[in-house]
Scaffold this motif. Structure first.
Motif, PDB file in Angstrom:
ATOM      1  N   ASP A  84       0.988  -0.921  -0.042  1.00 58.20           N
ATOM      2  CA  ASP A  84       0.009  -0.145  -0.158  1.00 58.20           C
ATOM      3  C   ASP A  84       1.078   1.261   0.038  1.00 58.20           C
ATOM      4  OD1 ASP A  84      -2.132   1.749   0.466  1.00 58.20           O
ATOM      5  OD2 ASP A  84      -1.721   1.895   2.539  1.00 58.20           O
ATOM      6  N   ARG A  87       1.257   3.407   3.593  1.00 62.26           N
ATOM      7  CA  ARG A  87       1.868   2.389   4.249  1.00 62.26           C
ATOM      8  C   ARG A  87       3.218   2.543   4.280  1.00 62.26           C
ATOM      9  NH1 ARG A  87       4.281  -1.650   6.101  1.00 62.26           N
ATOM     10  NH2 ARG A  87       4.520  -2.643   4.115  1.00 62.26           N
ATOM     11  N   LEU A  90       4.930   6.079   4.891  1.00 55.75           N
ATOM     12  CA  LEU A  90       4.997   6.192   6.390  1.00 55.75           C
ATOM     13  C   LEU A  90       6.032   5.418   6.837  1.00 55.75           C
ATOM     14  CD1 LEU A  90       3.839   8.100   8.349  1.00 55.75           C
ATOM     15  CD2 LEU A  90       2.160   6.247   8.733  1.00 55.75           C
ATOM     16  N   HIS A  91       6.044   3.912   6.463  1.00 55.22           N
ATOM     17  CA  HIS A  91       7.158   3.127   7.087  1.00 55.22           C
ATOM     18  C   HIS A  91       8.578   3.757   6.690  1.00 55.22           C
ATOM     19  CE1 HIS A  91       8.483  -0.852   8.567  1.00 55.22           C
ATOM     20  NE2 HIS A  91       9.251  -0.634   7.657  1.00 55.22           N
ATOM     21  N   LEU A 136       2.941  -0.302  11.945  1.00 53.97           N
ATOM     22  CA  LEU A 136       2.781  -0.310  10.871  1.00 53.97           C
ATOM     23  C   LEU A 136       3.309  -1.510  10.001  1.00 53.97           C
ATOM     24  CD1 LEU A 136       3.833   3.180   9.722  1.00 53.97           C
ATOM     25  CD2 LEU A 136       2.071   1.952   8.561  1.00 53.97           C
ATOM     26  N   SER A 137       4.317  -2.353  10.596  1.00 58.16           N
ATOM     27  CA  SER A 137       4.759  -3.571   9.924  1.00 58.16           C
ATOM     28  C   SER A 137       4.048  -4.697  10.449  1.00 58.16           C
ATOM     29  CB  SER A 137       6.224  -3.534   9.918  1.00 58.16           C
ATOM     30  OG  SER A 137       6.693  -3.389  11.225  1.00 58.16           O
ATOM     31  N   ASP A 140       0.359  -4.590  11.010  1.00 54.37           N
ATOM     32  CA  ASP A 140      -0.318  -4.527  10.144  1.00 54.37           C
ATOM     33  C   ASP A 140      -0.122  -6.100   9.366  1.00 54.37           C
ATOM     34  OD1 ASP A 140      -1.676  -3.106   7.682  1.00 54.37           O
ATOM     35  OD2 ASP A 140       0.141  -4.003   6.692  1.00 54.37           O
ATOM     36  N   TYR A 141       0.980  -6.834   9.773  1.00 54.38           N
ATOM     37  CA  TYR A 141       1.242  -8.172   8.847  1.00 54.38           C
ATOM     38  C   TYR A 141       0.115  -9.195   9.578  1.00 54.38           C
ATOM     39  CZ  TYR A 141       3.160 -12.559   7.582  1.00 54.38           C
ATOM     40  OH  TYR A 141       3.645 -14.082   7.194  1.00 54.38           O
ATOM     41  N   LYS A 144      -4.132  -8.269   9.120  1.00 53.68           N
ATOM     42  CA  LYS A 144      -4.523  -8.308   7.799  1.00 53.68           C
ATOM     43  C   LYS A 144      -4.030  -9.464   7.090  1.00 53.68           C
ATOM     44  CE  LYS A 144      -4.778  -3.391   7.402  1.00 53.68           C
ATOM     45  NZ  LYS A 144      -4.118  -1.999   6.985  1.00 53.68           N
TER      46      LYS A 144
END
Length: 187
Positions: A84, A87, A90-91, A136-137, A140-141, A144
């Motif tokens: 994305d 994302r 930002l990461h 964020l990493s 998120d993993y 989702k």
């Protein structure tokens, strides 16, 4: 040498899972850093003698730096996971900010020694940055759907890391928010 193939071979095709596991270890060590710093800077935090907290903080920080550099290298060279654009942007910004903060902290420690009063602020900023990157990493993993799906062990590891963050990170941050009175006995 094909670095992408090397990392995928090294992790048996589960690079994202490995990066998530290492990132969770890193953020747990960052929480420990804050809890230890709370002890020797503010007189609160982990209930260990201040000199031991300071010594362990230095060694834990060295391990944290090496792991952060290794994971940062892997993140720069091999993209894994959802792409994305927001994302990823930002990461990337948070990753760059993390290394700027690490550089600032090391500069204060070794070059600008007269600015040591900045260290707690830099440390807390680093901790917050580590948490944001981790959410964020790794967060998120595991929350989702993605391919490959995280296993039960990895999902459990990420949840345990969140508990460690709450306990150790909270303990350290509270130490700075409410410093001990001058007459508090040493532990």
């Amino acid at each position: 040498m094909d670095i992408v193939k090397f990392f995928n071979d090294l992790t048996a095709g589960h690079l994202l899972a490995w990066k998530t596991g290492v990132a969770s270890l890193i953020v747990a060590l960052a929480a420990l850093q804050v809890a230890l710093a709370g002890r020797f800077w503010a007189g609160r935090g982990l209930r260990v003698p201040r000199d031991q907290a300071s010594r362990f903080h230095r060694w834990n920080g060295r391990a944290l730096l090496v792991l952060s550099l290794g994971l940062g290298y892997a993140c720069l060279l091999v993209q894994a996971g959802p792409t994305d654009p927001f994302r990823v942007l930002l990461h990337s910004v948070l990753g760059g900010t993390l290394f700027l903060l690490l550089g600032a902290k090391l500069s204060v420690l070794h070059v600008f020694r007269n600015r040591r009063s900045w260290l707690p602020f830099l440390g807390i900023a680093l901790f917050v940055n580590y948490i944001a990157l981790w959410l964020l990493s790794a967060g998120d993993y595991v929350t989702k759907s993605s391919d490959p799906q995280p296993g039960t062990f990895l999902s459990t590891w990420v949840v345990l890391t969140a508990v460690v963050l709450l306990v150790l990170g909270g303990l350290g941050l509270l130490a700075f928010a409410r410093p001990a009175a001058a007459d508090t006995p040493e532990a």
